[in-house]
Design an enzyme around this catalytic site. Structure first.
Site, short mmCIF file in Angstrom:
data_model
loop_
_atom_site.label_atom_id
_atom_site.label_comp_id
_atom_site.label_asym_id
_atom_site.label_seq_id
_atom_site.Cartn_x
_atom_site.Cartn_y
_atom_site.Cartn_z
N ARG A 88 0.80 -1.22 0.00
CA ARG A 88 0.00 0.00 0.00
C ARG A 88 0.83 1.27 0.00
NH1 ARG A 88 -3.16 -3.91 1.84
NH2 ARG A 88 -1.20 -4.59 2.69
N LYS A 148 27.28 -4.56 -3.29
CA LYS A 148 28.73 -4.56 -3.54
C LYS A 148 29.48 -3.88 -2.40
CE LYS A 148 27.97 -3.79 -8.49
NZ LYS A 148 28.21 -2.77 -9.50
N ARG A 202 11.71 3.65 2.86
CA ARG A 202 11.27 2.76 3.94
C ARG A 202 12.45 1.88 4.31
NH1 ARG A 202 5.96 -1.02 4.38
NH2 ARG A 202 5.14 1.01 4.96
N HIS A 248 5.98 5.92 11.38
CA HIS A 248 5.41 5.81 10.03
C HIS A 248 4.55 7.05 9.84
CE1 HIS A 248 4.00 4.21 6.37
NE2 HIS A 248 3.61 3.02 6.74
C1 NCD Z 1 2.16 -0.91 8.16
C2 NCD Z 1 3.66 -0.81 8.31
O1 NCD Z 1 4.39 -1.06 7.35
O2 NCD Z 1 4.08 -0.44 9.39
N1 NCD Z 1 1.77 -1.14 6.84
C3 NCD Z 1 1.45 -0.06 6.08
O3 NCD Z 1 2.30 0.74 5.74
N2 NCD Z 1 0.15 0.13 5.79
C4 NCD Z 1 1.51 -1.85 9.11
C5 NCD Z 1 1.98 -3.26 9.16
O4 NCD Z 1 2.82 -3.70 8.38
O5 NCD Z 1 1.46 -3.98 10.02
#
Ligand code: NCD
Length: 360
Positions: A88, A117, A138, A171
């Site tokens: 997502r 590398k 991420r 997040h």
């Molecule tokens: C979440 C995450 O990556 O922290 N997912 C997301 O981005 N919607 C929640 C999860 O992975 O449980």
């Protein structure tokens, strides 16, 4: 978009409390430059983002409007650097970029990039900044996005970084879409204040809860209830912030007893990818931390059920068609609020607002 330099050593910067880091991350007009953690957003900025997201989704309804949006940021390119699994967040950021006409590139598997590398992450990120104008990243590591923001801001090609999930810690853009969902859901019910939000599941390792819990402190008299098995209860640093801000909170392992008080129930999955030794999560009894038809019967008629997704079995599929199940709409809200964030990062919110006022 003004260039942003950090005139501060990394050791000094990283030691600052989050609220003191915030001025380094914002543009002179109060828009975010780097988006690294929830503490950067106050209710004024959150309301602005939500209003912009509403305008964008209204404009995008017509072909002419969608074409207008697609012309907004054609001169910038974005890099999605995702070294952790994602569906997502990744796809909604790609879609958000497409809505604004931002071409995207990606690295999702570091085993096929030069990191394999032996290239350092600093060098990788500087490489990305040679080709792109925004990095959306991420990582499994807490604080890495922050360090990269500092590195990039002090390089000869400073570009903004958006944290799309950092370890167990934060997040922030998920929290933005969660707040946007709550704002939209309670719009007709008097707004986001005097509400009770129940968080349930793996609260210790779920970064979405940590970021959202903080963002909720921007709104008056939001009570927070944390429901989890003992070993997965919310961490004390989150509770310290709530105490400091005078926010009322409750911790319990009795889910059913608090559902009747909820205006929103925020479910999360077991985050067992963080287990320290093999399978320790499997030993925890989570059977009382699931939302099924019996829990639904206890939920007030105007309350909503949220989930950042992906889910496992903590929300029964049988719930999906209930009008209070908000998680699919919540997910779509993510695309619009991320579009608004990118538009703001690149300074085109005024043009979008003017277009909206003239055409909608
Ligand atoms: C979440 C995450 O990556 O922290 N997912 C997301 O981005 N919607 C929640 C999860 O992975 O449980």
């Amino acid at each position: 978009m003004a260039k942003k330099l950090f005139n501060i050593a990394w050791e000094e910067f990283s030691a600052l409390p989050l609220v003191e880091k915030t001025p380094y991350l914002m543009q002179p007009d109060g828009s975010p430059y780097h988006t690294l953690f929830a503490q950067q957003f106050d209710s004024v900025l959150l309301d602005k983002l939500a209003a912009l997201a509403n305008e964008i989704r209204a404009i995008a309804k017509t072909r002419i409007g969608a074409e207008y949006l697609r012309q907004q940021v054609t001169h910038k390119r974005a890099m999605l650097y995702f070294s952790q699994p994602s569906s997502r967040t990744f796809l909604s950021f790609v879609s958000a970029c497409q809505i604004l006409g931002v071409p995207v590139g990606e690295v999702r598997d570091t085993s096929i990039s030069s990191e394999f590398k032996g290239e350092s992450r600093e060098d990788s990120v500087r490489t990305f900044s040679s080709y792109f104008d925004l990095i959306i990243m991420r990582t499994p590591e807490k604080g890495l996005a922050e360090h990269m923001a500092w590195v990039i801001s002090n390089s000869d090609r400073p570009i903004p970084i958006i944290n799309a999930g950092s370890g167990k810690d934060q997040h922030p853009t998920q929290a933005l879409l969660d707040i946007y969902t709550l704002l939209r859901s309670f719009d007709r019910g008097g707004g986001l204040h005097d509400k009770t939000v129940v968080f349930c599941g793996d609260l210790l390792r779920g970064r979405t809860v940590r970021s959202l819990s903080y963002l909720l402190t921007n709104y008056p008299r939001i009570r927070q209830i944390f429901v989890a098995p003992d070993p997965l209860q919310i961490d004390t640093d989150v509770l310290d912030i709530l105490r400091e801000k005078g926010v009322e909170f409750v911790q319990t392992d009795n889910f059913r007893s608090v559902i009747p008080e909820a205006d929103a129930v925020y479910m999360t999955r077991m985050q067992d990818e963080w287990d320290n030794y093999k399978n320790e999560s499997a030993a925890i009894d989570t059977s009382h931390f699931k939302f099924g038809l019996e829990e639904l019967a206890l939920l007030p008629p105007r309350a909503i059920i949220m989930h950042p997704l992906p889910r496992r079995d903590e929300i029964a599929v049988a719930i999906d068609d209930d009008p209070r199940a908000m998680y699919w709409r919540q997910m779509r809200n993510g695309m619009w609020i991320r579009t608004a964030l990118i538009a703001m990062t690149f300074g085109c919110e005024r043009r979008i607002h003017d277009y909206y006022c003239h055409n909608n």
